[in-house]
Design a protein around this motif. Structure first.
Motif, PDB file in Angstrom:
ATOM      1  N   GLN A  90       0.836  -1.173   0.023  1.00  0.00           N
ATOM      2  CA  GLN A  90       0.088   0.002   0.073  1.00  0.00           C
ATOM      3  C   GLN A  90       0.911   1.111  -0.078  1.00  0.00           C
ATOM      4  O   GLN A  90       1.712   1.486   1.115  1.00  0.00           O
ATOM      5  CB  GLN A  90      -0.809   0.145   1.171  1.00  0.00           C
ATOM      6  N   GLY A  91       0.890   1.795  -1.122  1.00  0.00           N
ATOM      7  CA  GLY A  91       1.951   3.012  -1.154  1.00  0.00           C
ATOM      8  C   GLY A  91       3.440   2.410  -1.169  1.00  0.00           C
ATOM      9  O   GLY A  91       3.767   1.642  -2.060  1.00  0.00           O
ATOM     10  N   ASN A  92       4.131   2.950  -0.326  1.00  0.00           N
ATOM     11  CA  ASN A  92       5.649   2.358  -0.182  1.00  0.00           C
ATOM     12  C   ASN A  92       5.855   1.481   0.967  1.00  0.00           C
ATOM     13  O   ASN A  92       6.878   1.142   1.510  1.00  0.00           O
ATOM     14  CB  ASN A  92       6.723   3.491  -0.304  1.00  0.00           C
ATOM     15  N   ARG A  93       4.582   0.863   1.558  1.00  0.00           N
ATOM     16  CA  ARG A  93       4.790   0.169   2.946  1.00  0.00           C
ATOM     17  C   ARG A  93       4.076  -1.190   2.408  1.00  0.00           C
ATOM     18  O   ARG A  93       2.928  -1.326   1.853  1.00  0.00           O
ATOM     19  CB  ARG A  93       4.263   0.926   3.961  1.00  0.00           C
ATOM     20  N   LEU A  94       4.375  -2.185   3.239  1.00  0.00           N
ATOM     21  CA  LEU A  94       3.885  -3.411   3.255  1.00  0.00           C
ATOM     22  C   LEU A  94       2.859  -3.591   4.407  1.00  0.00           C
ATOM     23  O   LEU A  94       2.900  -3.338   5.502  1.00  0.00           O
ATOM     24  CB  LEU A  94       4.680  -4.559   3.166  1.00  0.00           C
ATOM     25  N   HIS A  95       1.401  -3.937   4.013  1.00  0.00           N
ATOM     26  CA  HIS A  95       0.451  -4.358   5.022  1.00  0.00           C
ATOM     27  C   HIS A  95       0.054  -5.803   4.898  1.00  0.00           C
ATOM     28  O   HIS A  95       0.689  -6.141   4.195  1.00  0.00           O
ATOM     29  CB  HIS A  95      -0.863  -3.228   4.363  1.00  0.00           C
ATOM     30  N   LEU A  96      -0.885  -6.086   5.715  1.00  0.00           N
ATOM     31  CA  LEU A  96      -1.433  -7.453   5.578  1.00  0.00           C
ATOM     32  C   LEU A  96      -2.621  -7.710   5.357  1.00  0.00           C
ATOM     33  O   LEU A  96      -3.556  -6.993   5.900  1.00  0.00           O
ATOM     34  CB  LEU A  96      -1.307  -7.925   7.355  1.00  0.00           C
ATOM     35  N   LEU A  97      -2.746  -8.358   4.261  1.00  0.00           N
ATOM     36  CA  LEU A  97      -4.101  -9.023   3.706  1.00  0.00           C
ATOM     37  C   LEU A  97      -4.532 -10.344   4.611  1.00  0.00           C
ATOM     38  O   LEU A  97      -3.875 -11.096   4.504  1.00  0.00           O
ATOM     39  CB  LEU A  97      -3.955  -9.133   2.129  1.00  0.00           C
ATOM     40  N   HIS A  98      -5.704 -10.211   5.306  1.00  0.00           N
ATOM     41  CA  HIS A  98      -5.995 -11.299   6.098  1.00  0.00           C
ATOM     42  C   HIS A  98      -7.378 -11.367   6.560  1.00  0.00           C
ATOM     43  O   HIS A  98      -7.935 -10.292   6.384  1.00  0.00           O
ATOM     44  CB  HIS A  98      -5.138 -11.037   7.383  1.00  0.00           C
ATOM     45  N   ALA A  99      -8.012 -12.572   7.053  1.00  0.00           N
ATOM     46  CA  ALA A  99      -9.207 -12.658   7.620  1.00  0.00           C
ATOM     47  C   ALA A  99      -9.266 -12.247   9.057  1.00  0.00           C
ATOM     48  O   ALA A  99      -8.329 -12.963   9.617  1.00  0.00           O
ATOM     49  CB  ALA A  99      -9.666 -13.907   7.576  1.00  0.00           C
ATOM     50  N   SER A 100      -9.638 -11.217   9.451  1.00  0.00           N
ATOM     51  CA  SER A 100      -9.725 -10.643  10.913  1.00  0.00           C
ATOM     52  C   SER A 100     -10.464 -10.985  11.662  1.00  0.00           C
ATOM     53  O   SER A 100     -11.608 -10.448  11.446  1.00  0.00           O
ATOM     54  CB  SER A 100      -9.382  -9.094  10.637  1.00  0.00           C
ATOM     55  N   SER A 101     -10.247 -11.548  13.005  1.00  0.00           N
ATOM     56  CA  SER A 101     -11.303 -11.722  13.930  1.00  0.00           C
ATOM     57  C   SER A 101     -11.803 -10.234  14.602  1.00  0.00           C
ATOM     58  O   SER A 101     -12.886 -10.404  14.877  1.00  0.00           O
ATOM     59  CB  SER A 101     -10.901 -12.816  14.944  1.00  0.00           C
ATOM     60  N   GLU A 102     -10.787  -9.645  14.784  1.00  0.00           N
ATOM     61  CA  GLU A 102     -11.209  -8.252  15.231  1.00  0.00           C
ATOM     62  C   GLU A 102     -12.212  -7.241  14.357  1.00  0.00           C
ATOM     63  O   GLU A 102     -13.186  -6.746  15.112  1.00  0.00           O
ATOM     64  CB  GLU A 102      -9.874  -7.491  15.593  1.00  0.00           C
ATOM     65  N   GLN A 103     -11.859  -7.420  13.358  1.00  0.00           N
ATOM     66  CA  GLN A 103     -12.804  -6.572  12.240  1.00  0.00           C
ATOM     67  C   GLN A 103     -13.900  -7.479  11.644  1.00  0.00           C
ATOM     68  O   GLN A 103     -14.934  -6.966  11.001  1.00  0.00           O
ATOM     69  CB  GLN A 103     -11.976  -5.966  11.223  1.00  0.00           C
ATOM     70  N   GLY A 104     -13.800  -8.808  11.790  1.00  0.00           N
ATOM     71  CA  GLY A 104     -15.183  -9.791  11.481  1.00  0.00           C
ATOM     72  C   GLY A 104     -15.235  -9.984  10.090  1.00  0.00           C
ATOM     73  O   GLY A 104     -16.393 -10.456   9.494  1.00  0.00           O
ATOM     74  N   GLU A 105     -14.065  -9.763   9.104  1.00  0.00           N
ATOM     75  CA  GLU A 105     -14.026  -9.811   7.811  1.00  0.00           C
ATOM     76  C   GLU A 105     -12.478  -9.808   7.129  1.00  0.00           C
ATOM     77  O   GLU A 105     -11.685  -9.542   7.999  1.00  0.00           O
ATOM     78  CB  GLU A 105     -14.967  -8.701   7.202  1.00  0.00           C
ATOM     79  N   VAL A 106     -12.470 -10.152   5.844  1.00  0.00           N
ATOM     80  CA  VAL A 106     -11.036 -10.035   5.174  1.00  0.00           C
ATOM     81  C   VAL A 106     -10.982  -8.734   5.036  1.00  0.00           C
ATOM     82  O   VAL A 106     -11.659  -7.872   4.556  1.00  0.00           O
ATOM     83  CB  VAL A 106     -11.092 -10.713   3.968  1.00  0.00           C
ATOM     84  N   VAL A 107      -9.827  -8.084   5.452  1.00  0.00           N
ATOM     85  CA  VAL A 107      -9.585  -6.701   5.306  1.00  0.00           C
ATOM     86  C   VAL A 107      -7.725  -6.781   5.047  1.00  0.00           C
ATOM     87  O   VAL A 107      -6.912  -7.757   5.163  1.00  0.00           O
ATOM     88  CB  VAL A 107      -9.727  -6.012   6.558  1.00  0.00           C
ATOM     89  N   ILE A 108      -7.513  -5.560   4.748  1.00  0.00           N
ATOM     90  CA  ILE A 108      -5.903  -5.137   4.529  1.00  0.00           C
ATOM     91  C   ILE A 108      -5.872  -4.360   5.925  1.00  0.00           C
ATOM     92  O   ILE A 108      -6.473  -3.115   6.060  1.00  0.00           O
ATOM     93  CB  ILE A 108      -5.627  -4.410   3.161  1.00  0.00           C
ATOM     94  N   THR A 109      -4.665  -4.304   6.485  1.00  0.00           N
ATOM     95  CA  THR A 109      -4.271  -3.745   7.939  1.00  0.00           C
ATOM     96  C   THR A 109      -4.487  -2.262   7.451  1.00  0.00           C
ATOM     97  O   THR A 109      -3.876  -1.666   6.497  1.00  0.00           O
ATOM     98  CB  THR A 109      -3.094  -3.949   8.462  1.00  0.00           C
ATOM     99  N   ARG A 110      -4.975  -1.320   8.243  1.00  0.00           N
ATOM    100  CA  ARG A 110      -5.063  -0.061   8.237  1.00  0.00           C
ATOM    101  C   ARG A 110      -3.621   0.664   8.417  1.00  0.00           C
ATOM    102  O   ARG A 110      -3.081   1.668   7.661  1.00  0.00           O
ATOM    103  CB  ARG A 110      -5.752   0.834   9.414  1.00  0.00           C
TER     104      ARG A 110
END
Length: 307
Positions: free
Chosen positions: A254-274
């Motif tokens: 995302q831009g010039n940094r790496l984020h995590l694409l995952h199924a998140s129990s905290e957010q209750g769905e598949v997301v990319i970390t903020r």
């Protein structure tokens, strides 16, 4: 009838603890959402999935993984059957089933000779899903499933599907960590009420506990970040005793940094970390660091992007 009802509740309530009731509810929900199908049946979700392959296998994995953004997080979707069998569910994921589904689809797409042949895609997908999920790629009861990510990684590296690159990254450390989470939290795993299955899992835990592995501690993660690549499999190591890894996902840029694409129990769905991956791991007190795996066939990195 009144006497029966009073007896029924007096008998059941002391046994049905809050923890067991929660697990029961989750299993029922998993059953309702499950798209478990026979070997001859193609799930509708697979027919409607629009796969656009990337230039590399990791690129394909990221592209496919993003198609599931917003898919609900539901645990225990594999535990709906009395006898262990392959469960195909594209409607709900936990972090591991999400990863397995994305990787199996990516590997199947890579092998697909006719990209329009959905029947062949279904066969290849199910074959890879079985190989990824079960020890030696063989379904042989509940304990043959690769429940611990340490064993999942080791087994799939042995199969030639991916490579553990944690030991090649700056700041890595070699450790051996005893695991016992499943056999000490049996209320979460109803199948372990069977003494034979419990013993099989205890034996598996004992074997995993003797194996050392490399990981990157969170305080060293900034050093390793420049060497991570989009499409890398990121396993988040657990800080708590008795558990090897707490979570897993894919690295995405995302831009010039790496984020995590995952199924998140905290957010209750598949997301990319903020937040970027490094910040995400630092923020979570229950995480101790990461392990990194790379799909076989990943091309060598020619130049590092600025981090």
């Amino acid at each position: 009838m009144k006497n029966y009802v009073r007896f029924h509740f007096a008998y059941v309530l002391p046994i049905l603890t809050p923890q067991r009731f929660l697990v029961l509810c989750l299993l029922v929900l998993a059953g309702l959402l499950s798209a478990s199908v026979s070997a001859q049946t193609m799930p509708d979700d697979l027919r409607s999935l629009s796969i656009v392959g990337g230039k590399t296998l990791p690129e394909t994995a990221v592209t496919i993984g993003k198609q599931f953004l917003g898919t609900p997080y539901v645990p225990h979707t594999l535990d709906i059957n009395a006898a262990e069998q392959l469960v195909v569910n594209l409607k709900a994921f936990d972090c591991t089933t999400y990863l397995e589904t994305v990787l199996a689809l990516s590997l199947a797409w890579q092998d697909l000779t006719d990209k329009q042949n959905q029947a062949q895609l279904n066969v290849l997908f199910r074959s890879y899903l079985t190989r990824l999920r079960y020890r030696n790629g063989v379904i042989n009861g509940y304990a043959s499933r690769l429940h611990y990510l340490s064993e999942w990684l080791r087994d799939n590296e042995r199969k030639g599907l991916l490579k553990d690159v944690s030991g090649e990254l700056p700041g890595c450390l070699s450790v051996a960590k005893p695991v016992s989470y499943m056999t000490t939290a049996t209320y979460r795993y109803p199948h372990l009420s069977d003494p034979a299955i419990f013993k099989q899992m205890a034996d598996t835990e004992a074997e995993i506990s003797q194996q050392s592995f490399y990981f990157i501690p969170k305080k060293k993660l900034k050093q390793a970040e420049a060497q991570l690549r989009e499409g890398d499999i990121i396993m988040l190591t657990a800080a708590r005793p008795g558990l090897d890894m707490k979570h897993v996902g894919l690295a995405v840029r995302q831009g010039n940094r790496l984020h995590l694409l995952h199924a998140s129990s905290e957010q209750g769905e598949v997301v990319i970390t903020r937040y970027p991956l490094t910040d995400y791991v630092q923020w979570h007190k229950r995480l101790s660091g990461i392990r990194v795996a790379r799909l076989k066939g990943t091309p060598p990195q020619t130049a590092s992007r600025p981090q």
